[in-house]
Design an enzyme around this catalytic site. Structure first.
Site, PDB file in Angstrom:
ATOM      1  CB  SER A 273      52.324  52.837   0.887  1.00 51.61           C
ATOM      2  OG  SER A 273      51.739  52.998  -0.126  1.00 51.61           O
TER       3      SER A 273
ATOM      4  CG  ASN B 143      44.033  56.849   7.320  1.00 47.82           C
ATOM      5  OD1 ASN B 143      44.988  56.377   7.320  1.00 47.82           O
ATOM      6  ND2 ASN B 143      43.247  57.246   7.145  1.00 47.82           N
TER       7      ASN B 143
ATOM      8  N   GLY C 198      51.233  58.451   9.219  1.00 45.35           N
ATOM      9  CA  GLY C 198      52.278  58.620   8.500  1.00 45.35           C
ATOM     10  C   GLY C 198      53.288  57.908   7.916  1.00 45.35           C
TER      11      GLY C 198
ATOM     12  CG  ASN D 118      50.868  56.262  -2.345  1.00 42.67           C
ATOM     13  OD1 ASN D 118      50.170  57.004  -2.096  1.00 42.67           O
ATOM     14  ND2 ASN D 118      50.330  55.389  -0.564  1.00 42.67           N
TER      15      ASN D 118
ATOM     16  CB  CYS E 214      50.387  59.428   0.393  1.00 38.28           C
ATOM     17  SG  CYS E 214      50.036  59.631   2.357  1.00 38.28           S
TER      18      CYS E 214
ATOM     19  CE  LYS F 146      44.820  54.444  -3.558  1.00 29.55           C
ATOM     20  NZ  LYS F 146      44.313  52.861  -2.074  1.00 29.55           N
TER      21      LYS F 146
ATOM     22  CG  ASN G  45      44.795  56.969  -1.543  1.00 27.90           C
ATOM     23  OD1 ASN G  45      44.923  57.410  -0.243  1.00 27.90           O
ATOM     24  ND2 ASN G  45      46.761  56.994  -1.596  1.00 27.90           N
TER      25      ASN G  45
ATOM     26  N   GLY H 299      34.929  53.536   0.012  1.00 30.48           N
ATOM     27  CA  GLY H 299      33.657  53.010   0.504  1.00 30.48           C
ATOM     28  C   GLY H 299      33.101  52.046  -0.086  1.00 30.48           C
TER      29      GLY H 299
ATOM     30  N   GLY I  49      39.086  48.367   1.162  1.00 32.73           N
ATOM     31  CA  GLY I  49      39.825  48.869   2.234  1.00 32.73           C
ATOM     32  C   GLY I  49      39.355  49.454   3.857  1.00 32.73           C
TER      33      GLY I  49
HETATM   34  C1  DHB Z   1      48.943  56.659   4.767  1.00 36.93           C
HETATM   35  C2  DHB Z   1      48.080  56.829   4.179  1.00 36.93           C
HETATM   36  C3  DHB Z   1      47.317  57.042   2.784  1.00 36.93           C
HETATM   37  O1  DHB Z   1      46.291  57.835   2.158  1.00 36.93           O
HETATM   38  C4  DHB Z   1      49.458  56.590   1.736  1.00 36.93           C
HETATM   39  O2  DHB Z   1      48.029  56.742   0.790  1.00 36.93           O
HETATM   40  C5  DHB Z   1      49.394  56.024   2.003  1.00 36.93           C
HETATM   41  C6  DHB Z   1      49.713  56.065   3.785  1.00 36.93           C
HETATM   42  C7  DHB Z   1      49.818  56.483   6.069  1.00 36.93           C
HETATM   43  O3  DHB Z   1      49.251  57.693   6.507  1.00 36.93           O
HETATM   44  O4  DHB Z   1      50.646  56.201   6.268  1.00 36.93           O
END
Ligand code: DHB
Length: 285
Positions: free
Chosen positions: A29, A52, A55, A108, A111, A146, A173, A225, A246
Site C-alpha cells: 500500500s 505483523n 506501520g 486499502n 489496515c 479491500k 485483510n 490463509g 500472501g
Molecule cells: C500494513 C498492514 C496491513 O494489514 C495493511 O492492510 C496495510 C499495511 C502495515 O503494517 O504496513
C-alpha cells in the site's frame, strides 16, 4: 494474484513473483508521503500464522512511479494498492497510479492498526461509499475495495462499496491480534497490536467471502490463509471469483503460485470440473 504487503515493495521482487506463477501482483500500500513504518519487531511467526504491524512503510506515491512503469514494460498485470486519510488523498493516489500504468487500483480500507487510515475509514459505510465513488469518478481502470474482517457487519461495508460501483470487493485483510512475551511481560510487536495472517485465518476469510458474495452481485476476491489448491477451491466454493495469496510465500516458497495452480487443476480433474466458473459459489446454500 500476489496479495498486498508480501514481496511487493519494488518491481524486481514483483517480477520474481510473477515469473513464479502469479497471474497479477498487488503492490504494497502506497500513500501520499514517504513513511518509515514502525520500529522492529514488526513481524513474528506464531504457531498457526504470522502477526505483523509494519506501520505502512512506503516511499510515497511520487517515488513509486518507476516501479509501476518497470512492471508495465515487463507486461506484468499490476494492481496499485493505496491508502489515504480522506477522499482527496485516495483520489490523488488513484490518479497517479493510473498515470503510471497500473491496471487496477485496490483501496486499502482495512489496515487494522494505523491511526487515521485503513480500518478507521473502512468501518464507516458512509466514508467507504464516498471514497470509492470519488475514486471511481476519477479513474477509468477497475477499482477494488479491500475490506476488513474486524467488523460487526461486513456485509454493510461490502454493500457500501457496491453502491459506489466498486469493480470488486477484496476480503479479507489481517485479523487484529496480539502476542505477549511471558518473560518480558510485554506485547512483542513494537506497535503492540498487529494483524494476523496465514492458515489460522482461513475459516474467517471463507466465512466473510460467503456472507459478502451471498449479499452483493459485485465480484469478490478471496484472500486470507490460502496455502494449498484446496484452500483456494474452498474460497471459490464460498463465492470468490479470484484469490490472492500472501503468507503462503513464507510457508511454501515463492513458487507457491505454481504449486497452488497445479493443485487446483489436479482437484478439478479428479472431480470432473472443466472450468473454474462451475465451482464459484457452489457452497452457497
Ligand atoms: C500494513 C498492514 C496491513 O494489514 C495493511 O492492510 C496495510 C499495511 C502495515 O503494517 O504496513
Amino acid at each position: 494474484m500476489l496479495s498486498s504487503g508480501i514481496m511487493d515493495e519494488d518491481a524486481g521482487s514483483m517480477n520474481r513473483v510473477f515469473k513464479s506463477g502469479a497471474g497479477a501482483v498487488v503492490t504494497k500500500s502506497i500513500g501520499i508521503k514517504p513513511r518509515e513504518g514502525y520500529l522492529n519487531p514488526t513481524a513474528i511467526e506464531l504457531e498457526h500464522g504470522i502477526i505483523n504491524a509494519m506501520g505502512l512503510p512506503n516511499p510515497g506515491i511520487n517515488n513509486f512511479s518507476d516501479e509501476i512503469k518497470t512492471l508495465k514494460t515487463l507486461k506484468i498485470p499490476v494492481v496499485g494498492s493505496i491508502f489515504g486519510s480522506n477522499s482527496r488523498e485516495f483520489v490523488q493516489l488513484a490518479e497517479k497510479m493510473q498515470e503510471y500504468g497500473a491496471d487496477a487500483i485496490e483501496l486499502n480500507m482495512s489496515c487494522p492498526h494505523a491511526k487515521g487510515y485503513g480500518l478507521e475509514i473502512g468501518s464507516d459505510p458512509k466514508l467507504v461509499k464516498e471514497i470509492t465513488s470519488n475514486v471511481k469518478k476519477s479513474v477509468k481502470i477497475p477499482v477494488f475495495v479491500k475490506i476488513s474482517p474486524n467488523l460487526t457487519n461486513i456485509v454493510e461495508i461490502a454493500k457500501a462499496a457496491e453502491s459506489a460501483k466498486a469493480d470488486a470487493v477484496v476480503a479479507i485483510n489481517t485479523v487484529k491480534a496480539m502476542k505477549i512475551d511471558l518473560e518480558t511481560k510485554t506485547p512483542v510487536l513494537s506497535n503492540k497490536i498487529g494483524g494476523y495472517s496465514g492458515k489460522a485465518i482461513k475459516p474467517i476469510g471463507v466465512r466473510c467471502v460467503y456472507e459478502i458474495s451471498k449479499n452483493i452481485k459485485t465480484p469478490v476476491i478471496g484472500v486470507g490463509g490460502i496455502t494449498t489448491g484446496e484452500d483456494a477451491i474452498e474460497y471459490f466454493m464460498a463465492g470468490a471469483s479470484a484469490v490472492q495469496i500472501g503468507s503462503a510465500v513464507y510457508y511454501r516458497g515463492i513458487d507457491s503460485f505454481k504449486k497452488i495452480c497445479r493443485e487446483i487443476e489436479k482437484w478439478m480433474q479428479k472431480h470432473n470440473y472443466k472450468d473454474l466458473s462451475e465451482l464459484i459459489g457452489v457452497a452457497q446454500i
